[in-house]
Scaffold this motif. Structure first.
Motif, PDB file in Angstrom:
ATOM      1  N   CYS A 117       1.364 -17.029 -10.853  1.00 28.64           N
ATOM      2  CA  CYS A 117       1.491 -17.060  -9.390  1.00 28.64           C
ATOM      3  C   CYS A 117       2.896 -16.724  -8.899  1.00 28.64           C
ATOM      4  O   CYS A 117       3.181 -16.841  -7.708  1.00 28.64           O
ATOM      5  CB  CYS A 117       1.058 -18.421  -8.857  1.00 28.64           C
ATOM      6  SG  CYS A 117      -0.534 -18.956  -9.511  1.00 28.64           S
ATOM      7  N   GLU A 120       2.261 -11.895  -6.155  1.00 29.34           N
ATOM      8  CA  GLU A 120       0.907 -11.679  -5.636  1.00 29.34           C
ATOM      9  C   GLU A 120       0.430 -10.320  -6.133  1.00 29.34           C
ATOM     10  O   GLU A 120       0.923  -9.278  -5.698  1.00 29.34           O
ATOM     11  CB  GLU A 120       0.920 -11.734  -4.103  1.00 29.34           C
ATOM     12  CG  GLU A 120       1.403 -13.081  -3.570  1.00 29.34           C
ATOM     13  CD  GLU A 120       1.146 -13.290  -2.070  1.00 29.34           C
ATOM     14  OE1 GLU A 120       0.695 -12.351  -1.394  1.00 29.34           O
ATOM     15  OE2 GLU A 120       1.392 -14.421  -1.600  1.00 29.34           O
ATOM     16  N   ASP A 187       2.371 -23.024  -1.516  1.00 28.20           N
ATOM     17  CA  ASP A 187       2.786 -21.643  -1.315  1.00 28.20           C
ATOM     18  C   ASP A 187       4.269 -21.641  -1.026  1.00 28.20           C
ATOM     19  O   ASP A 187       4.700 -21.929   0.089  1.00 28.20           O
ATOM     20  CB  ASP A 187       2.005 -20.990  -0.171  1.00 28.20           C
ATOM     21  CG  ASP A 187       2.139 -19.476  -0.234  1.00 28.20           C
ATOM     22  OD1 ASP A 187       1.199 -18.824  -0.712  1.00 28.20           O
ATOM     23  OD2 ASP A 187       3.201 -18.966   0.165  1.00 28.20           O
ATOM     24  N   TYR A 192       3.048 -18.610  -5.429  1.00 26.59           N
ATOM     25  CA  TYR A 192       2.205 -18.033  -4.373  1.00 26.59           C
ATOM     26  C   TYR A 192       0.735 -18.380  -4.610  1.00 26.59           C
ATOM     27  O   TYR A 192      -0.117 -17.494  -4.748  1.00 26.59           O
ATOM     28  CB  TYR A 192       2.402 -16.519  -4.314  1.00 26.59           C
ATOM     29  CG  TYR A 192       3.809 -16.111  -3.936  1.00 26.59           C
ATOM     30  CD1 TYR A 192       4.274 -16.278  -2.634  1.00 26.59           C
ATOM     31  CD2 TYR A 192       4.674 -15.563  -4.886  1.00 26.59           C
ATOM     32  CE1 TYR A 192       5.576 -15.911  -2.289  1.00 26.59           C
ATOM     33  CE2 TYR A 192       5.971 -15.196  -4.544  1.00 26.59           C
ATOM     34  CZ  TYR A 192       6.418 -15.372  -3.249  1.00 26.59           C
ATOM     35  OH  TYR A 192       7.695 -15.007  -2.914  1.00 26.59           O
ATOM     36  N   GLU A 193       0.434 -19.649  -4.618  1.00 29.25           N
ATOM     37  CA  GLU A 193      -0.918 -20.049  -5.006  1.00 29.25           C
ATOM     38  C   GLU A 193      -1.952 -19.815  -3.918  1.00 29.25           C
ATOM     39  O   GLU A 193      -3.133 -19.666  -4.210  1.00 29.25           O
ATOM     40  CB  GLU A 193      -0.922 -21.508  -5.473  1.00 29.25           C
ATOM     41  CG  GLU A 193      -0.103 -21.691  -6.746  1.00 29.25           C
ATOM     42  CD  GLU A 193      -0.425 -22.980  -7.494  1.00 29.25           C
ATOM     43  OE1 GLU A 193      -1.481 -23.589  -7.238  1.00 29.25           O
ATOM     44  OE2 GLU A 193       0.410 -23.375  -8.337  1.00 29.25           O
ATOM     45  N   LYS A 194      -1.517 -19.807  -2.656  1.00 29.84           N
ATOM     46  CA  LYS A 194      -2.506 -19.584  -1.597  1.00 29.84           C
ATOM     47  C   LYS A 194      -3.122 -18.187  -1.694  1.00 29.84           C
ATOM     48  O   LYS A 194      -4.198 -17.935  -1.167  1.00 29.84           O
ATOM     49  CB  LYS A 194      -1.873 -19.799  -0.219  1.00 29.84           C
ATOM     50  CG  LYS A 194      -1.600 -21.272   0.115  1.00 29.84           C
ATOM     51  CD  LYS A 194      -1.270 -21.460   1.589  1.00 29.84           C
ATOM     52  CE  LYS A 194      -0.622 -22.811   1.875  1.00 29.84           C
ATOM     53  NZ  LYS A 194      -1.482 -23.979   1.648  1.00 29.84           N
TER      54      LYS A 194
ATOM     55  N   ASP B 345      -0.076 -29.093   4.109  1.00 24.59           N
ATOM     56  CA  ASP B 345      -1.267 -28.852   3.290  1.00 24.59           C
ATOM     57  C   ASP B 345      -2.217 -30.036   3.160  1.00 24.59           C
ATOM     58  O   ASP B 345      -3.170 -29.964   2.382  1.00 24.59           O
ATOM     59  CB  ASP B 345      -0.829 -28.416   1.878  1.00 24.59           C
ATOM     60  CG  ASP B 345      -0.094 -27.085   1.881  1.00 24.59           C
ATOM     61  OD1 ASP B 345      -0.410 -26.243   2.745  1.00 24.59           O
ATOM     62  OD2 ASP B 345       0.794 -26.884   1.035  1.00 24.59           O
TER      63      ASP B 345
END
Lengths: 360, 360
Positions: A117, A120, A187, A192-194, B345
């Motif tokens: 992550c 992206e 995020d 950048y997990e979202k 979140d």
């Protein structure tokens, strides 16, 4: 039926047993409030461990051997590009943990691959797999072979364009005991997990296994007291967090330590607030940022096990791979919750606003 | 009246000032959500620092200087039978803290008297007083004289047979800024609070003062993440816990340390989870149990201030009286919440069951 009178500095009474069950009747001396009562009472077949008396009232706990221990294996590793090699190393580690007596083995977050992550990149969805799928089959086979419960953390492809960060718990017979889809998705730069993961839609539900009721969540969830509490309210006996977290190299050493300490403190706080142990398993090693935008992540290891008072039972080093088995006394949770009965007094009628984003 | 137009990348508006007071009217550009707005607006006499904008709504704070530090005085004391002497000693300590620059002074729980809850004795209701009453008058007078905000902890007589454990915050002008009635009431041997105190019916509401928005709770509340979260969701800038907690002498030294560490850990965990500092002020010294049933309580002192990452900024010794002023940078909370935006979140749609006693 055997009857035995018991005398001890802090209590006196009678123990009855018919060889398979027992009845204890005790009165406590007036000066034993808030004390552990460590009287051992041996009858024909049983060693009774008696303890804790509140308020001049009587409280007792009896077991054949007075203790409920669980041997928990944790695997803290570095990862490399080749997922096959990561999985082979994990299998070795799980075998080693089992050979050391582990009944439950907890792996780190997204253990099969590098922490992808950091950028992206749509091509990286190729790393995902179905559940059930190749990983649940492989780790399930290992669970069955070794007779252990395994907590895995997988990149799940649920449908085209729909992916989750999912912990799958494999039972000793190799079946899937249950899964948890990461609820809170971070995020941040380099995390950048979202982009990759849809927030879980299974809620916070503990997973019942043959070794206990496991409150499994994943990484970013560990910062939220709400999830921990919901797990505890559903009878979770352990809180478990596969994790991938590390330092950004441009932070000062002091800031890095504050972050690592905060990470431990908040989770140990969940242990205290809920009176149950916490297990956090983090990866270690440096992984570069493929985009070159950052200096990559130095994962800080430091996997740990804390008891129900938040007391550290074990902590792994920051920069070494570790396979370790820790003996956790689950009976202690029962004791601690008697001493500090937080669940008794929660002002639930005033908690409705916890479902609000902000109260403004 | 001076009027000045303000333009800045994240906001625009008008500042009015007549030299001694000011009015700001701002609109925020659409892309400034979740940001600190660090625009400095200099008018005739003031340098205004503007910050904080939530979710499209506006929130701002203005100061002469761009950093927002708060000098927090804490008073950790022993108590004796004679309440008049306790109060005199407290007054001296508050004066000392003010002379050291404190703008806010936090006292320990039920500071006017011995911790009377070691036994259940109806005669001890004589210790209670109305609010407003003698203590708010006395500490209010001191607040006015010294120009400090004071967090007191009083035994409140609300009506015949109706008592509370109430924190009263006194403003710099001596008025009552607000009060908090202890919500979670413990009941353990030597802490028979359910006998004395009706659980609060004011909920968890921060108290707005001239030095900031204070999330004041009391002692047993400190073990509950829910109260801390509710305070934070209502904009509390600090969590504050007057406390009276100590060791039972029959516990082993190891158990005593586990308890004291757990007490700190769970509160530091609230700081981390909510990104705001925590102040806990505890009493010190030994107080015997009038009933002789226990060996009394050895209050463990250890009052502390933790920053928004749970980092310890100060910790008092266990067995000494302390008057200490700690400098807390509230701007750091803003930064920490940017780095770790937990509030962004939260899975609020899944938190409804937090209002249940247990989920069974």
């Amino acid at each position: 039926m055997t009857t035995k009178a018991v005398f001890h500095p802090t209590c006196y009474g009678i123990a009855y047993t018919n060889g398979t069950s027992f009845l204890l009747q005790f009165e406590w001396r007036t000066n034993c409030n808030r004390n552990d009562v460590l009287a051992g009472v041996e009858t024909d077949a049983y060693f009774f461990c008696l303890w804790r008396c509140y308020l001049g009232k009587f409280s007792y706990f009896c077991e054949k051997f007075g203790k409920k221990n669980m041997k928990i294996g944790i695997v803290q590793q570095t990862c490399q590009q080749d997922t096959r090699k990561n999985m082979e190393k994990l299998c070795e580690a799980i075998r080693k943990a089992a050979s050391m007596g582990a009944e439950l083995v907890v792996l780190q977050e997204l253990h099969n691959s590098l922490y992808f992550c950091q950028t992206e990149n749509t091509a990286l969805f190729d790393l995902a797999e179905t559940i059930p799928g190749p990983s649940t089959e492989m780790y399930g086979g290992l669970a069955r072979e070794l007779g252990v419960v395994i907590v895995t953390s997988l990149f799940e492809r649920r449908a085209a364009g729909l992916y989750h960060n999912t912990a799958v718990v494999l039972e000793k017979d190799g079946t899937i005991a249950g899964m948890y889809k990461k609820m809170h998705i971070p995020d941040d730069p380099a995390y950048y997990e979202k982009f990759y993961f849809t927030p879980g839609d299974l809620g916070f539900r503990p997973i019942q296994t043959s070794v206990g009721r496991l409150g499994v969540q994943v990484c970013w969830d560990q910062w939220y007291p709400e999830g921990a509490r919901l797990m505890a309210l559903q009878g979770a006996e352990l809180l478990i967090f596969p994790t991938a977290i590390g330092y950004e190299s441009s932070d000062t050493p002091e800031e890095q330590e504050r972050q690592r300490e905060a990470w431990m403190t908040v989770q140990r706080g969940h242990a205290v607030a809920n009176g149950i142990p916490v297990i956090a398993v983090n990866r270690t090693g440096h992984e570069p940022d493929p985009s070159g935008q950052t200096n990559g992540i130095q994962f800080w290891g430091s996997s740990f096990v804390a008891g129900p008072q938040g007391e550290l039972l074990y902590q792994a080093p920051k920069n070494e791979e570790v396979v370790k088995v820790i003996d956790v006394d689950l009976q202690r949770s029962e004791n601690v919750r008697r001493w500090w009965p937080f669940l008794r007094d929660r002002r639930i009628e005033e908690f409705g606003d916890l479902t609000r984003r902000f109260i403004d």
